[in-house]
Design a protein around this motif. Structure first.
Motif, short mmCIF file in Angstrom:
data_model
loop_
_atom_site.label_atom_id
_atom_site.label_comp_id
_atom_site.label_asym_id
_atom_site.label_seq_id
_atom_site.Cartn_x
_atom_site.Cartn_y
_atom_site.Cartn_z
N LEU A 7 0.46 -1.46 0.14
CA LEU A 7 0.46 -0.06 -0.02
C LEU A 7 0.65 1.14 -0.12
N ARG A 8 2.06 0.97 0.88
CA ARG A 8 2.84 2.07 0.81
C ARG A 8 3.75 3.12 -1.02
N GLU A 9 3.70 1.54 -1.30
CA GLU A 9 4.47 1.47 -2.00
C GLU A 9 3.28 2.05 -4.12
N LEU A 10 2.23 1.84 -3.42
CA LEU A 10 0.54 2.76 -4.20
C LEU A 10 0.76 3.77 -4.07
N PHE A 11 0.38 4.13 -3.07
CA PHE A 11 -0.25 5.38 -2.28
C PHE A 11 0.85 6.06 -1.26
N PRO A 12 1.96 6.59 -2.29
CA PRO A 12 3.18 7.16 -1.19
C PRO A 12 2.76 8.00 -0.41
#
Length: 109
Positions: A7-12
């Motif tokens: 999720l961090r990679e998709l929504f930094p």
């Protein structure tokens, strides 16, 4: 890679919100004012530990019995508002209940 990393990679730019409910979470089991009585008995020559005196719902006391049996790795049962644990584990049970916020009274021996 776990779900949080994905999720961090998709929504930094997204920062997760922390809710007050998780910070001020109440225990799952109702804590009472009166002490739970912890007894030692011998039944058919075998030692057992009995817990009684819980004023909350039977379902909560049954959950507590399951947690204690898993903690100790022993058998036992829940019948008629009592928890019966196979063996003499009064000290360990009393320590666990005190950590959970219960008042405990030792009876007998």
């Amino acid at each position: 890679m776990d779900l949080k990393d994905q999720l961090r990679e998709l929504f930094p730019d997204h920062e997760p919100e922390q809710s007050e409910e998780t910070e001020n979470q109440k225990p799952a089991i109702w804590i009472q004012e009166d002490p739970i009585i912890c007894k030692y008995e011998k039944r058919n020559g075998r030692p057992v530990t009995l817990l009684e005196g819980y004023n909350g719902a039977d379902k909560d006391f049954e959950i507590l019995s399951r947690e204690i049996k898993q903690l100790l790795g022993v058998g036992g049962s829940f019948k008629k508002g009592r928890i019966l644990i196979q063996g003499d584990y009064r000290d360990r049970i009393m320590d666990y209940l005190k950590q959970q916020g219960f008042k405990v009274k030792r009876v007998g021996g």
